[in-house]
Scaffold this motif. Structure first.
Motif, mmCIF file in Angstrom:
data_model
loop_
_atom_site.group_PDB
_atom_site.id
_atom_site.type_symbol
_atom_site.label_atom_id
_atom_site.label_comp_id
_atom_site.label_asym_id
_atom_site.label_seq_id
_atom_site.Cartn_x
_atom_site.Cartn_y
_atom_site.Cartn_z
ATOM 1 N N ARG A 268 -7.638 8.221 5.668
ATOM 2 C CA ARG A 268 -7.666 7.056 4.786
ATOM 3 C C ARG A 268 -8.835 6.131 5.065
ATOM 4 N NH1 ARG A 268 -5.155 9.109 0.992
ATOM 5 N NH2 ARG A 268 -5.047 7.061 0.014
ATOM 6 N N CYS B 257 -8.047 6.479 -4.278
ATOM 7 C CA CYS B 257 -6.833 5.695 -4.537
ATOM 8 C C CYS B 257 -6.591 5.664 -6.041
ATOM 9 C CB CYS B 257 -6.984 4.281 -3.991
ATOM 10 S SG CYS B 257 -6.988 4.201 -2.186
ATOM 11 N N TYR C 223 2.499 9.485 -4.928
ATOM 12 C CA TYR C 223 2.040 10.854 -4.701
ATOM 13 C C TYR C 223 3.207 11.746 -4.278
ATOM 14 C CZ TYR C 223 -2.550 8.579 -4.570
ATOM 15 O OH TYR C 223 -3.669 7.844 -4.864
ATOM 16 N N THR D 112 -8.283 0.161 -4.408
ATOM 17 C CA THR D 112 -7.352 0.451 -5.502
ATOM 18 C C THR D 112 -7.636 -0.425 -6.705
ATOM 19 O OG1 THR D 112 -5.684 0.991 -3.844
ATOM 20 C CG2 THR D 112 -4.911 0.658 -6.087
ATOM 21 N N THR E 194 2.196 1.762 -3.546
ATOM 22 C CA THR E 194 1.239 2.205 -4.572
ATOM 23 C C THR E 194 0.452 3.444 -4.187
ATOM 24 O OG1 THR E 194 -0.503 0.737 -3.705
ATOM 25 C CG2 THR E 194 0.948 -0.157 -5.416
ATOM 26 N N GLN E 195 0.298 3.717 -2.876
ATOM 27 C CA GLN E 195 -0.587 4.795 -2.464
ATOM 28 C C GLN E 195 0.087 5.852 -1.587
ATOM 29 O OE1 GLN E 195 -3.685 5.360 -3.646
ATOM 30 N NE2 GLN E 195 -3.222 3.635 -4.999
ATOM 31 N N LEU F 195 0.822 -1.203 0.000
ATOM 32 C CA LEU F 195 0.000 0.000 0.000
ATOM 33 C C LEU F 195 0.860 1.259 0.000
ATOM 34 C CD1 LEU F 195 -3.033 0.623 -0.013
ATOM 35 C CD2 LEU F 195 -2.912 0.882 2.460
#
Length: 409
Positions: free
Chosen positions: A127, A193, A23, A308, A18-19, A15
């Motif tokens: 989140r 996401c 960013y 996601t 990817t998240q 996580l």
């Protein structure tokens, strides 16, 4: 000016990969200086730390870590928060941090103290509905002590934050209703996401080896937890009986043995392949399948969830099969949020064989649309594009709170 991002999970967690990191990379590319503090479940070696710092430095991110402690729950979390505050205070002074970006509630508690100590601005990145998630999972009793403490912390965080990010429009509506005074006159922005839609160099190599086709359904992600392995096994057993020649391809990092047992009990284990895949190869591996599956546990917390995998399926041109009540998925899949109102998936309204059959009939009808794959990709671009949605919105927030990079330098 510099921002400190506090993330209460490992930098190696999928996580985070990817998240969080994508960013922060986007913010660094725009010229913002970014420092990342994570919490690792084991002590990393000097070589691991050095390699990780070099890798992230290449993406414009300065990385530091501290140990994560799991048990006993409350004392361990309190200790981590104390260590986090002390470390973050040192990082604020060392890097002249002007913005603390807190990912969820525990980092938010650290950031709240840092704001009072240093005067740094606070960006709260919510989140999910943390207290409701623990209740839905059966870990906390509803309105118990830990639930009430978390909700009081949440109210304090919303009151102190200079800006707030949530994952879904439904979560935004919920917080505006719960905390009208705390959210007044401050930005409350939805950033779901997101998925990196930029072309990948390994697509053609990976595509040549894929067995996907109109008779393959796919699933990506963890097994168990919020994602209902039993319900997915039931759904796919119904689908395999209903659609001749159908197969199920599962891509997961989880232990496959519980799922294999469930499939064997339903007599469909021979129709299912379970494998793992590096994240950067998944987009190509998904293409050409019939649909992507996402069945998340329902509950009060589901309104704030942004799976996601939904964006990943749509980006690959796949319609999505999902249960109702999860984040903004109902409006997205039904086409309510699309300019042309074109559906890009089907909704499972109950966890029953009849409801599964109804959803499958809708999917078969939907797949008759020759423009379906393109409509799915357009939905991914509108809602989940990392550059156009994720990077753009975070950059705007950072620019508003601490100035554009040219102004800051």
């Amino acid at each position: 000016m510099t921002a400190l991002h506090i993330c209460y999970q490992s930098v190696l967690e999928p996580l985070t990969q990817t998240q969080v990191l994508p960013y922060l990379h986007g913010l660094a590319k725009a010229g913002h200086r970014v420092v990342l503090l994570t919490f690792e479940p084991r002590r990393l070696t000097t070589a691991e730390t050095r390699n990780g710092q070099q890798s992230l430095a290449a993406r414009g991110i300065v990385w530091h870590w501290r140990r994560y402690h799991k048990r006993p729950t409350l004392p361990a979390t309190a200790w981590d928060a104390l260590v986090g505050v002390l470390t973050a205070w040192w990082l604020v002074r060392r890097h002249k941090v002007r913005l603390v970006h807190a990912r969820s509630h525990v980092p938010g508690a650290m950031a709240l103290i840092l704001k009072h100590l240093t005067g740094a601005k606070l960006l709260l990145d919510v989140r999910g509905l943390m207290a409701e998630e623990y209740v839905d999972a059966g870990v906390w009793p509803a309105n118990g002590l830990l639930f009430r403490i978390t909700k009081r912390l949440e109210r304090a965080l919303f009151g102190a934050a200079d800006a707030i990010v949530v994952l879904t429009e439904r979560a935004k509506e919920h917080f505006l209703e719960c905390y009208p005074r705390e959210t007044a006159n401050k930005p409350l922005i939805t950033i779901p996401c997101c998925v990196d839609l930029r072309p990948r160099t390994n697509d053609s190599r990976t595509l040549r080896s894929q067995p996907n086709g109109p008779k393959t359904m796919v699933y990506v992600g963890k097994l168990g937890g919020w994602y209902m392995t039993d319900a997915m096994a039931d759904f796919m057993a119904t689908a395999i009986r209903m659609i001749p020649g159908l197969r199920w391809q599962v891509w997961t990092q989880s232990d496959p043995r519980p799922l294999r047992q469930l499939l064997a009990q339903r007599g469909v284990h021979g129709k299912v392949a379970i494998n793992s895949s590096p994240p950067d190869e998944l987009p190509a591996r998904l293409r050409g399948a019939m649909a992507g599956l996402s069945l998340r546990a329902p509950g009060r917390s589901a309104r704030a969830a942004s799976p996601t995998k939904v964006g990943e399926y749509l980006a690959a041109g796949l319609p999505v099969i999902a249960n109702v009540g999860v984040g903004d998925t109902d409006a997205l899949l039904s086409g309510q949020s699309a300019p042309d109102h074109a559906p890009v998936g089907v909704l499972v309204r109950q966890f029953s064989d009849d409801a599964y059959r109804e959803a499958l009939r809708e999917l078969i009808t939907l797949r008759h649309d020759p423009h379906l794959s393109r409509q799915c990709q357009k939905a991914a671009q509108r809602h989940f594009d990392l550059e156009r949605v994720g990077w753009a919105r975070y950059r705007q927030i950072y620019d508003n709170l601490i100035g554009t990079p040219t102004e800051s330098q």
